[in-house]
Design a protein around this motif. Structure first.
Motif, PDB file in Angstrom:
ATOM      1  N   CYS A  56       0.831  -1.195   0.000  1.00 37.17           N
ATOM      2  CA  CYS A  56       0.000   0.000   0.000  1.00 37.17           C
ATOM      3  C   CYS A  56       0.868   1.249   0.000  1.00 37.17           C
ATOM      4  O   CYS A  56       1.880   1.298   0.708  1.00 37.17           O
ATOM      5  N   CYS A 100      -1.973   5.675   5.570  1.00 39.32           N
ATOM      6  CA  CYS A 100      -2.872   6.165   6.621  1.00 39.32           C
ATOM      7  C   CYS A 100      -2.008   6.203   7.889  1.00 39.32           C
ATOM      8  O   CYS A 100      -1.197   5.296   8.115  1.00 39.32           O
ATOM      9  N   CYS A 126      -1.562   3.069  10.302  1.00 37.74           N
ATOM     10  CA  CYS A 126      -1.474   1.714   9.742  1.00 37.74           C
ATOM     11  C   CYS A 126      -0.053   1.231   9.439  1.00 37.74           C
ATOM     12  O   CYS A 126       0.765   1.973   8.871  1.00 37.74           O
ATOM     13  N   ASN A 150      -5.365  -3.055  -0.906  1.00 41.94           N
ATOM     14  CA  ASN A 150      -6.049  -1.959  -1.572  1.00 41.94           C
ATOM     15  C   ASN A 150      -6.459  -2.466  -2.930  1.00 41.94           C
ATOM     16  O   ASN A 150      -5.967  -2.015  -3.946  1.00 41.94           O
ATOM     17  N   HIS A 198     -10.488   0.795  -1.103  1.00 42.57           N
ATOM     18  CA  HIS A 198     -10.331   2.122  -0.501  1.00 42.57           C
ATOM     19  C   HIS A 198     -11.307   3.063  -1.214  1.00 42.57           C
ATOM     20  O   HIS A 198     -11.382   3.043  -2.442  1.00 42.57           O
TER      21      HIS A 198
HETATM   22 FE1  SF4 Z   1      -3.167   1.304   3.217  1.00 45.14          FE
HETATM   23 FE2  SF4 Z   1      -5.568   0.507   4.127  1.00 45.14          FE
HETATM   24 FE3  SF4 Z   1      -3.464   0.667   5.783  1.00 45.14          FE
HETATM   25 FE4  SF4 Z   1      -4.582   2.886   4.825  1.00 45.14          FE
HETATM   26  S1  SF4 Z   1      -5.584   1.357   6.161  1.00 45.14           S
HETATM   27  S2  SF4 Z   1      -2.362   2.455   4.916  1.00 45.14           S
HETATM   28  S3  SF4 Z   1      -5.158   2.276   2.786  1.00 45.14           S
HETATM   29  S4  SF4 Z   1      -3.676  -0.700   4.049  1.00 45.14           S
END
Ligand code: SF4
Ligand code: SAM
Length: 466
Positions: A171, A175, A178, A216, A254
């Protein structure tokens, strides 16, 4: 007493314990396939295994800590086996392996091999090395070679009606809460031709439903057979041409990558099931910005409206985090309010967990655990009400159910509705692997009950050529 010959050829036992997401479930299957040529056969009994693999998840602290308590049990078992003259190799795979590397061995010396998700195709070599040298190894690089190309062709393993296929990994969204961009690396899409071939092999061995996986997944961008870049919608259209595949799904998406083509597919591709997992994480724009989510609550709702315009009956699912740093009661109210307006059929909700190395872990305003707990309980009660409402609304409807196995009660079989609800009916085992129409008669706490459409008489369908 077994003779020498049977001893020499008896297979070695492999036990894999999988933590976390569906992508880990897929990786575990692939690890078993990598180890099959080396003579390893899967067992459900950890105590019986010559090689134990823990395929781990690092997304929240609790998930990572579970690995260490499991390693305590593995150590006791290894010692008990040793006392009987039997060796046990222990490997830690997955995202904890990637994030903690050497530290795992320092904290749990029972571990022989640490292997990150990008190196699982090297597992057979690492096991052979550990056996011949007795040395521990840590493999957490992001190797240059294509992992998927290096994995063996999917073996003729257990027969399942439904299968996961990873099409995208990693990814680039970052975010702030994460770990995925750090543990799974940069966004990467597999080539469409490779995916089409994998799905053909799966369908030839009885798979009727395929769920495409990716951290994603809707950011998918493979290079198509026509030379152009293929979106997820193009890939799904191609897979739908396989006559033996009756159902397609994909997860996790997403909101930022939900393009028009993919939304349109819900309206015009009958094989694409009316179910979409679309995490929104929080209802407050201030928190969404601090999370670096790239969407506002209004963007999310507008997107949901477009999706529902295309497919009014769609079952929506989501992920929500409570107690992100700085989240006030008013911010949390906005999460509740958005949840009430969207009416989800399914949802996963979590207390924010500070992950080492992520930007949000260093933010001021960390929310006390007691507050997170309270908010989670309120949110989960609301989500449960919404889920039951969705299930209840399907009572009295006739739905096609894909049967995947026997139920718990004798004479019962179990399957999934288009909305991914578990459905139990009384019916013949010969229906397993097939779709049949079911009249839904009741909604229980976790599943639906139904009866076969009246006048239903089962005949073996003519199999489509693959
Ligand atoms: Fe990536 Fe989903 Fe983690 Fe956001 S929550 S960084 S989009 S994996
Ligand atoms: N890629 C998906 C997306 O963009 O929403 C989600 C992937 S993540 C593996 C699954 C879910 O775990 C997230 O949607 C989020 O709700 C939750 N999650 C991730 N990090 C978290 C953290 N630090 N604390 C609590 N929940 C977290």
């Amino acid at each position: 007493m077994p003779n020498k010959r049977t001893m020499a050829t008896s297979p070695k036992k492999l036990h894999i314990k999988t933590f976390g997401c569906q992508m880990n479930a897929y990786d575990s299957e692939r690890m078993a396939e990598v180890l099959q040529p080396a003579g390893y056969e899967l067992t459900d009994e950890a105590n019986d295994a010559d090689l134990v693999i823990l395929n781990t998840c690092h997304i929240r602290e609790k998930a990572a800590e579970k690995v260490y308590s499991e390693l305590g049990r593995v150590r006791l078992n290894k010692e008990a086996r040793k006392a009987k003259g039997r060796d046990t190799l222990v490997a830690v795979a997955g995202c904890v392996a990637q994030a903690e590397g050497e530290e795992i061995i320092a904290r749990a010396p029972v571990v022989d091999i640490v292997v990150g998700p990008q190196s699982l195709h090297r597992l057979a070599d690492l096991v052979a090395e550990a056996q011949s040298t007795g040395k521990r190894s840590v493999e957490t690089e992001f190797p240059a070679e294509d992992k998927f190309a290096a994995l063996p062709v999917r073996a003729d393993g257990k027969r399942h009606v439904s299968a996961f296929v990873t099409v995208q990994e990693g990814c680039d969204k970052f975010c702030t809460f994460c770990v995925v961009p750090y543990t799974r690396g940069a966004e990467y899409s597999r080539e469409p031709a490779e995916i089409v071939a994998e799905v053909e092999r799966l369908s030839a061995r009885g798979v009727r439903e395929v769920t495409l996986l990716g951290q994603n997944v809707n950011a998918y961008h493979g290079s198509g057979v026509d030379g152009g870049r293929w979106s997820l919608a193009q890939l799904l259209r191609k897979l739908a041409e396989n006559p033996a595949i009756e159902r397609l799904r994909f997860t996790t998406s997403h909101p930022h990558d939900m393009d028009d083509d993919l939304i349109a597919l819900f309206g015009d591709e009958p094989k694409l099931m009316p179910y979409l997992h679309l995490p929104f994480q929080a209802g407050s724009d201030r928190i969404l910005a601090a999370m670096n989510r790239k969407h506002t609550a209004a963007d999310y709702e507008a997107l949901i409206a477009r999706i529902r315009d295309t497919r009014p009956d769609i079952a929506l699912s989501t992920d929500i985090i409570v107690g992100f740093p700085g989240e006030t009661d008013a911010d949390f109210e906005e999460t509740l309010s958005l949840t009430r307006r969207v009416r989800f059929a399914q949802a996963f909700s979590f207390k924010y967990s500070a992950r080492p190395g992520t930007p949000a872990a260093n933010l001021d305003g960390q929310v006390p655990d007691s507050v997170k707990k309270e908010r989670l309980a309120v949110l989960q009660a609301l989500l449960e009400e919404s889920r039951r409402g969705f299930d209840q609304a399907t009572v009295g409807r006739r739905m096609p159910v894909l049967f995947g196995g026997k139920g718990r009660k004798p004479g019962q079989i179990t399957g999934r509705s288009p909305y991914l609800q578990a459905v139990h009916v009384e019916g013949p085992d010969t229906l397993i692997g097939h779709i049949a129409e079911v009249d839904i008669s009741a909604a229980g706490p976790n599943s639906l009950t139904g009866v076969m459409k009246s006048g239903f008489e089962w005949r073996e369908p003519v199999q489509a050529a693959v």
